[in-house]
Design a protein around this motif. Structure first.
Motif, PDB file in Angstrom:
ATOM      1  N   LEU A  86      -3.785   8.526   0.263  1.00  0.00           N
ATOM      2  CA  LEU A  86      -2.976   7.360   0.587  1.00  0.00           C
ATOM      3  C   LEU A  86      -2.314   7.633   1.933  1.00  0.00           C
ATOM      4  O   LEU A  86      -1.651   8.656   2.097  1.00  0.00           O
ATOM      5  CB  LEU A  86      -1.933   7.127  -0.501  1.00  0.00           C
ATOM      6  CG  LEU A  86      -0.973   5.943  -0.355  1.00  0.00           C
ATOM      7  CD1 LEU A  86      -0.515   5.473  -1.739  1.00  0.00           C
ATOM      8  CD2 LEU A  86       0.251   6.294   0.483  1.00  0.00           C
ATOM      9  N   ARG A 106       0.297   6.059   4.760  1.00  0.00           N
ATOM     10  CA  ARG A 106       1.303   5.024   5.008  1.00  0.00           C
ATOM     11  C   ARG A 106       1.955   5.272   6.365  1.00  0.00           C
ATOM     12  O   ARG A 106       2.400   6.392   6.659  1.00  0.00           O
ATOM     13  CB  ARG A 106       2.378   5.010   3.922  1.00  0.00           C
ATOM     14  CG  ARG A 106       3.422   3.893   4.107  1.00  0.00           C
ATOM     15  CD  ARG A 106       4.549   3.977   3.078  1.00  0.00           C
ATOM     16  NE  ARG A 106       4.041   3.808   1.742  1.00  0.00           N
ATOM     17  CZ  ARG A 106       4.115   4.729   0.789  1.00  0.00           C
ATOM     18  NH1 ARG A 106       4.660   5.909   1.056  1.00  0.00           N
ATOM     19  NH2 ARG A 106       3.632   4.484  -0.401  1.00  0.00           N
ATOM     20  N   THR A 139       5.067   3.842   8.850  1.00  0.00           N
ATOM     21  CA  THR A 139       6.310   3.068   8.772  1.00  0.00           C
ATOM     22  C   THR A 139       6.856   2.870  10.177  1.00  0.00           C
ATOM     23  O   THR A 139       6.810   3.798  11.008  1.00  0.00           O
ATOM     24  CB  THR A 139       7.345   3.777   7.895  1.00  0.00           C
ATOM     25  OG1 THR A 139       6.794   3.989   6.584  1.00  0.00           O
ATOM     26  CG2 THR A 139       8.617   2.955   7.763  1.00  0.00           C
ATOM     27  N   TYR A 176       6.015  -1.362   6.755  1.00  0.00           N
ATOM     28  CA  TYR A 176       5.085  -0.285   6.462  1.00  0.00           C
ATOM     29  C   TYR A 176       3.694  -0.858   6.204  1.00  0.00           C
ATOM     30  O   TYR A 176       3.525  -2.019   5.823  1.00  0.00           O
ATOM     31  CB  TYR A 176       5.547   0.572   5.282  1.00  0.00           C
ATOM     32  CG  TYR A 176       5.528  -0.124   3.934  1.00  0.00           C
ATOM     33  CD1 TYR A 176       4.376  -0.134   3.149  1.00  0.00           C
ATOM     34  CD2 TYR A 176       6.665  -0.742   3.430  1.00  0.00           C
ATOM     35  CE1 TYR A 176       4.362  -0.761   1.913  1.00  0.00           C
ATOM     36  CE2 TYR A 176       6.662  -1.373   2.201  1.00  0.00           C
ATOM     37  CZ  TYR A 176       5.510  -1.383   1.446  1.00  0.00           C
ATOM     38  OH  TYR A 176       5.492  -2.014   0.226  1.00  0.00           O
ATOM     39  N   TYR A 177       2.695  -0.007   6.459  1.00  0.00           N
ATOM     40  CA  TYR A 177       1.294  -0.338   6.219  1.00  0.00           C
ATOM     41  C   TYR A 177       0.695   0.810   5.416  1.00  0.00           C
ATOM     42  O   TYR A 177       1.027   1.973   5.639  1.00  0.00           O
ATOM     43  CB  TYR A 177       0.541  -0.509   7.538  1.00  0.00           C
ATOM     44  CG  TYR A 177       1.042  -1.658   8.380  1.00  0.00           C
ATOM     45  CD1 TYR A 177       0.393  -2.889   8.391  1.00  0.00           C
ATOM     46  CD2 TYR A 177       2.191  -1.521   9.166  1.00  0.00           C
ATOM     47  CE1 TYR A 177       0.871  -3.949   9.169  1.00  0.00           C
ATOM     48  CE2 TYR A 177       2.675  -2.571   9.939  1.00  0.00           C
ATOM     49  CZ  TYR A 177       2.004  -3.778   9.932  1.00  0.00           C
ATOM     50  OH  TYR A 177       2.479  -4.824  10.694  1.00  0.00           O
ATOM     51  N   GLU A 178      -0.184   0.455   4.504  1.00  0.00           N
ATOM     52  CA  GLU A 178      -0.719   1.482   3.610  1.00  0.00           C
ATOM     53  C   GLU A 178      -2.219   1.281   3.417  1.00  0.00           C
ATOM     54  O   GLU A 178      -2.700   0.140   3.346  1.00  0.00           O
ATOM     55  CB  GLU A 178      -0.002   1.416   2.263  1.00  0.00           C
ATOM     56  CG  GLU A 178      -0.414   2.492   1.285  1.00  0.00           C
ATOM     57  CD  GLU A 178       0.276   2.326  -0.053  1.00  0.00           C
ATOM     58  OE1 GLU A 178      -0.437   2.254  -1.072  1.00  0.00           O
ATOM     59  OE2 GLU A 178       1.532   2.241  -0.067  1.00  0.00           O
ATOM     60  N   GLU A 208       2.885   9.171   6.358  1.00  0.00           N
ATOM     61  CA  GLU A 208       2.701   9.881   5.094  1.00  0.00           C
ATOM     62  C   GLU A 208       1.214   9.957   4.763  1.00  0.00           C
ATOM     63  O   GLU A 208       0.501   8.959   4.848  1.00  0.00           O
ATOM     64  CB  GLU A 208       3.438   9.154   3.967  1.00  0.00           C
ATOM     65  CG  GLU A 208       4.949   9.047   4.190  1.00  0.00           C
ATOM     66  CD  GLU A 208       5.589   8.018   3.276  1.00  0.00           C
ATOM     67  OE1 GLU A 208       5.686   8.278   2.059  1.00  0.00           O
ATOM     68  OE2 GLU A 208       5.974   6.948   3.774  1.00  0.00           O
ATOM     69  N   ASN A 257      -7.290  -1.347   2.302  1.00  0.00           N
ATOM     70  CA  ASN A 257      -6.092  -1.670   3.072  1.00  0.00           C
ATOM     71  C   ASN A 257      -5.165  -2.497   2.188  1.00  0.00           C
ATOM     72  O   ASN A 257      -5.522  -3.602   1.743  1.00  0.00           O
ATOM     73  CB  ASN A 257      -6.478  -2.463   4.325  1.00  0.00           C
ATOM     74  CG  ASN A 257      -5.266  -2.934   5.100  1.00  0.00           C
ATOM     75  OD1 ASN A 257      -4.290  -2.206   5.222  1.00  0.00           O
ATOM     76  ND2 ASN A 257      -5.309  -4.156   5.615  1.00  0.00           N
ATOM     77  N   ARG A 314       9.479   3.415  -6.510  1.00  0.00           N
ATOM     78  CA  ARG A 314       8.854   4.434  -5.681  1.00  0.00           C
ATOM     79  C   ARG A 314       8.915   5.780  -6.400  1.00  0.00           C
ATOM     80  O   ARG A 314       9.137   5.844  -7.592  1.00  0.00           O
ATOM     81  CB  ARG A 314       9.558   4.518  -4.319  1.00  0.00           C
ATOM     82  CG  ARG A 314       9.610   3.186  -3.567  1.00  0.00           C
ATOM     83  CD  ARG A 314      10.273   3.310  -2.215  1.00  0.00           C
ATOM     84  NE  ARG A 314      10.312   2.041  -1.494  1.00  0.00           N
ATOM     85  CZ  ARG A 314      10.726   1.900  -0.252  1.00  0.00           C
ATOM     86  NH1 ARG A 314      11.160   2.952   0.423  1.00  0.00           N
ATOM     87  NH2 ARG A 314      10.715   0.716   0.333  1.00  0.00           N
ATOM     88  N   ARG A 367       3.821   5.481  -4.277  1.00  0.00           N
ATOM     89  CA  ARG A 367       3.412   4.118  -3.953  1.00  0.00           C
ATOM     90  C   ARG A 367       4.619   3.195  -4.075  1.00  0.00           C
ATOM     91  O   ARG A 367       5.514   3.427  -4.893  1.00  0.00           O
ATOM     92  CB  ARG A 367       2.298   3.656  -4.894  1.00  0.00           C
ATOM     93  CG  ARG A 367       0.986   4.374  -4.694  1.00  0.00           C
ATOM     94  CD  ARG A 367      -0.006   4.049  -5.796  1.00  0.00           C
ATOM     95  NE  ARG A 367       0.429   4.542  -7.098  1.00  0.00           N
ATOM     96  CZ  ARG A 367      -0.326   4.547  -8.195  1.00  0.00           C
ATOM     97  NH1 ARG A 367      -1.557   4.044  -8.137  1.00  0.00           N
ATOM     98  NH2 ARG A 367       0.141   5.025  -9.334  1.00  0.00           N
ATOM     99  N   TYR A 368       4.651   2.150  -3.273  1.00  0.00           N
ATOM    100  CA  TYR A 368       5.745   1.184  -3.294  1.00  0.00           C
ATOM    101  C   TYR A 368       5.329  -0.024  -4.134  1.00  0.00           C
ATOM    102  O   TYR A 368       4.361  -0.715  -3.794  1.00  0.00           O
ATOM    103  CB  TYR A 368       6.086   0.716  -1.884  1.00  0.00           C
ATOM    104  CG  TYR A 368       6.636   1.764  -0.956  1.00  0.00           C
ATOM    105  CD1 TYR A 368       6.881   3.073  -1.377  1.00  0.00           C
ATOM    106  CD2 TYR A 368       6.920   1.444   0.374  1.00  0.00           C
ATOM    107  CE1 TYR A 368       7.385   4.031  -0.525  1.00  0.00           C
ATOM    108  CE2 TYR A 368       7.425   2.401   1.246  1.00  0.00           C
ATOM    109  CZ  TYR A 368       7.650   3.689   0.797  1.00  0.00           C
ATOM    110  OH  TYR A 368       8.144   4.641   1.662  1.00  0.00           O
TER     111      TYR A 368
END
Length: 522
Positions: free
Chosen positions: A95, A97, A99, A145-147, A177, A197, A212, A220-221
Motif C-alpha cells: 500500500l 500513500r 500525503t 492523500y492518495y493511495e 508511506e 488506485n 485508521r 488504511r483510512y
C-alpha cells in the motif's frame, strides 16, 4: 467476475495483530529527524531521495508530520520526474500513500504569489498513477492523500513527482508511506499486470473521525459516509474475524440499513467518476455482517447502476464480502440493495472500497534498467531525474535517454553532451545492446573506454573533450554499423586499430589532443 468470499480466523490472532506496528516505511518528507506518532515511527526522507529542498511550513491544526515538506524545482524541469526510492521485497504487494499539505510553501513575497497549490503528476515504478490536485482540500484547511496498491518491479520501489503542462510552481510532498500487505489482502487482482488506485474507502453510518491504525493493522483510512442516511448501530452479537481483505472490526459497529424490507439506495462512491469511452474498470468490495439470522435471514439483491451485482445475499454474524475485480463505471454510481421477497428485514451494508484498475505491465527491459543504474552510479553527478524507470512513463524519460516503443522497451540513444558530467563510464553500458548512439562529449569523464563489442547496433560514438585515457579498444572494429567515432581532446594512447580504419564510411576523429596516440599508416 463476482465472487462471494467468507473466511474465518481465530479472533485471538486478529486481536494480537492489531497491537503490532505497521510493517513498512513511513517517511516524513522534508524532515531531518525521526519521530514517533501514535505508536508509529516516522523516518526523515534524506535516505530515500537526493534532490529537492526541505522546508518548514505552518500547519495549524494538522498532524506534526505535515509541518515539513520537500519541494522540487519547476524551472527547467517540465516533464522531469523526482523520485523517492524505497528498498522493498518484489514478492510482496504494498500500500502506497502520499500525503500533501501545501501551507503556502511556494509563496515568495510579492514576486511569486502562488496562493493555490500546484497541480502535478505522480508516478510509481514508471506507471502513471494520477494527477495531484490539492486545491479544494487546502482551501478548506485540510490535507490531501492518495493511495494505491502496487507490486514492485525490482528491489527498489520508486515513487515520483513530476511537473506537467499545468504546473505553475514547485511540486511538493508532505509524507510517503509504503506498507507491506499480507498475501490474502486484495489477492483477486493480478498485480503482475495491474495496480489499484483508491477512489473511496468508507465506513458506512460512521460519524466519528476516520478509522485508521491501530484499528486497521495496515493503517488504511476508512472515512465516514452516510451518517445522515439510514445509519444504525450494529448488533453487539457479531463475530466478524478473518474476513477477506482483513477490514477492521470497527467498521462493523455501524451500518446503513433499512428497518423495513424496502430498498436501500446509495449514491456511492461520493464523487462522480470520469466519463470516458470505453469506461474505466474498477475493483469494488462491499462488506456486510449481521446476526438477524437468529430470527429471520436478512436476504437481498445488489445492483450497480441497475445491473445485477449479486443476488440472494444472506448475511451472517461472521461477515461476508461481495467483490468484483473489473467492473466498468462512469459518472455517478447508484448502488441499490433490494430485499428478497421472502425477507422480513431490510438490507444493510457496513463498509465499501472502490479502486480504479490501472494497467501496470509495461516496464523498461530489466537488463537495460539495471545497466542504467550502474551507469548512473559511475557518474559523480548524474542528472537529477535519473531515478525510477528510465523509459516510463514515455513523457517522463530520463534526461538524455531515448527509448524504443513496443512490447520490448529498450534504450536506444544516450545524449549527455555538455552537461558537466564527472566520473567514469561503467562497463555496464555494454549491456545496453539496443544502443545506436552514445553522445558523452564535452564533459569531465576519466578512465578508459569500456569494451563495447556487444553493441552491434551502435552507429555513433562521441567521447570527445573529456579526460579519457587508455587505448581505443580494437573490438570497436567489429561494430560494422559504426559511422562516427569522435575521441579528440582526450588522453588516449596506443595504436589506432586497423580494423577501425577498414570500416567503410566511418568518420574517425582523434586529433587534436591525444598526443600519445599512434595514427594508422597512411
Amino acid at each position: 467476475m463476482i465472487d462471494l468470499f467468507i473466511s474465518y480466523m481465530l479472533l485471538l490472532l486478529l486481536l494480537h495483530s492489531l497491537s503490532q506496528p505497521v510493517r513498512g516505511v513511513l517517511i516524513d518528507c522534508g524532515s531531518n529527524f525521526r519521530s514517533s506518532i501514535n505508536g508509529q515511527e516516522w523516518l526523515p526522507d534524506t535516505g530515500y531521495i537526493s534532490t529537492g529542498t526541505s522546508k518548514t511550513i505552518t500547519a495549524r491544526g494538522q498532524s506534526q508530520i505535515l509541518s515539513t515538506v520537500r519541494t522540487f524545482p519547476l524551472q527547467g524541469n517540465l516533464f522531469r520526474k523526482f523520485c523517492y526510492e524505497i528498498p522493498v521485497n518484489r514478492a510482496q504487494k504494498y500500500l502506497i500513500r502520499t500525503t500533501y499539505y501545501y501551507g503556502g510553501v511556494n509563496v515568495n513575497g510579492n514576486r511569486n504569489l502562488n496562493l493555490n497549490p500546484p497541480v502535478f503528476d505522480q508516478i510509481i515504478d514508471g506507471i502513471f498513477w494520477g494527477v495531484v490536485n490539492t486545491t479544494e482540500a487546502y482551501m478548506k484547511g485540510n490535507s490531501s492523500y492518495y493511495e494505491a496498491i502496487f507490486m514492485p518491479k525490482g528491489k527498489n520501489l520508486s515513487v515520483c513527482l513530476a511537473a506537467n503542462a499545468y504546473t505553475d510552481s514547485d511540486p511538493f510532498i508532505s509524507a510517503l508511506e509504503v506498507v507491506v500487505l499480507l498475501d490474502q489482502v486484495y489477492n483477486s487482482t493480478d498485480f503482475n499486470h495491474y495496480a489499484l488506485n483508491l477512489i473511496a474507502r468508507n465506513s458506512f453510518g460512521h460519524d466519528g473521525p476516520g478509522i485508521r491504525y491501530p484499528d486497521d493493522r495496515f493503517n488504511r483510512y476508512w472515512e465516514p459516509f452516510g451518517q445522515d442516511t439510514f445509519p444504525q448501530l450494529s448488533s453487539q452479537n457479531l463475530s466478524v474475524s478473518g474476513i477477506w481483505n482483513l477490514p477492521p472490526q470497527k467498521v462493523f459497529q455501524t451500518r446503513l440499513a433499512r428497518s423495513q424490507p424496502e430498498p436501500l439506495r446509495l449514491m456511492w462512491p461520493p464523487n462522480p467518476l470520469p466519463v470516458v469511452v470505453p469506461p474505466y474498470n474498477y475493483s469494488i468490495a462491499l462488506y456486510f455482517a449481521d446476526d438477524q439470522i437468529s430470527r429471520s435471514p436478512r436476504t437481498f439483491d445488489i445492483t450497480i447502476n441497475r445491473v445485477d451485482f449479486y443476488n440472494n445475499l444472506t448475511l451472517t454474524p461472521s461477515g461476508v464480502v461481495i467483490f468484483a475485480n473489473e467492473w466498468p463505471l462512469a459518472g455517478t454510481t447508484d448502488i441499490t440493495l433490494s430485499p428478497a421477497p421472502q425477507s422480513t428485514a431490510g438490507p444493510l451494508v457496513n463498509a465499501g472500497e472502490v479502486f480504479q484498475v490501472i494497467p501496470a505491465g509495461e516496464r523498461t527491459l530489466v537488463r537495460d534498467a539495471i545497466a542504467m543504474v550502474s551507469l548512473r552510479n559511475s557518474f559523480r553527478n548524474p542528472p537529477i531525474d535519473w531515478k525510477g524507470d528510465p523509459c516510463l512513463p514515455s513523457r517522463y524519460l530520463w534526461t538524455g535517454v531515448t527509448c524504443s516503443q513496443g512490447p520490448r522497451i529498450r534504450i536506444t540513444i544516450l545524449n549527455l553532451m555538455s552537461i558537466g558530467l564527472e566520473g567514469s563510464i561503467s562497463p555496464s553500458i555494454a549491456k545496453l545492446t539496443a544502443l545506436t548512439t552514445i553522445l558523452l562529449g564535452n564533459n569531465t569523464l576519466h578512465g578508459t573506454i569500456p569494451d563495447l563489442s556487444s553493441l552491434k547496433e551502435l552507429a555513433i560514438l562521441h567521447l570527445e573533450d573529456n579526460l579519457i585515457n587508455g587505448i581505443l579498444p580494437p573490438s570497436l572494429g567489429n561494430l560494422t554499423k559504426l559511422r562516427e567515432i569522435f575521441v579528440q581532446n582526450n588522453n588516449l594512447s596506443g595504436d589506432i586499430p586497423k580494423t577501425l580504419v577498414q570500416i567503410p564510411g566511418l568518420t574517425l576523429r582523434y586529433t587534436p589532443g591525444n598526443p600519445s596516440i599512434i595514427p594508422p599508416p597512411s
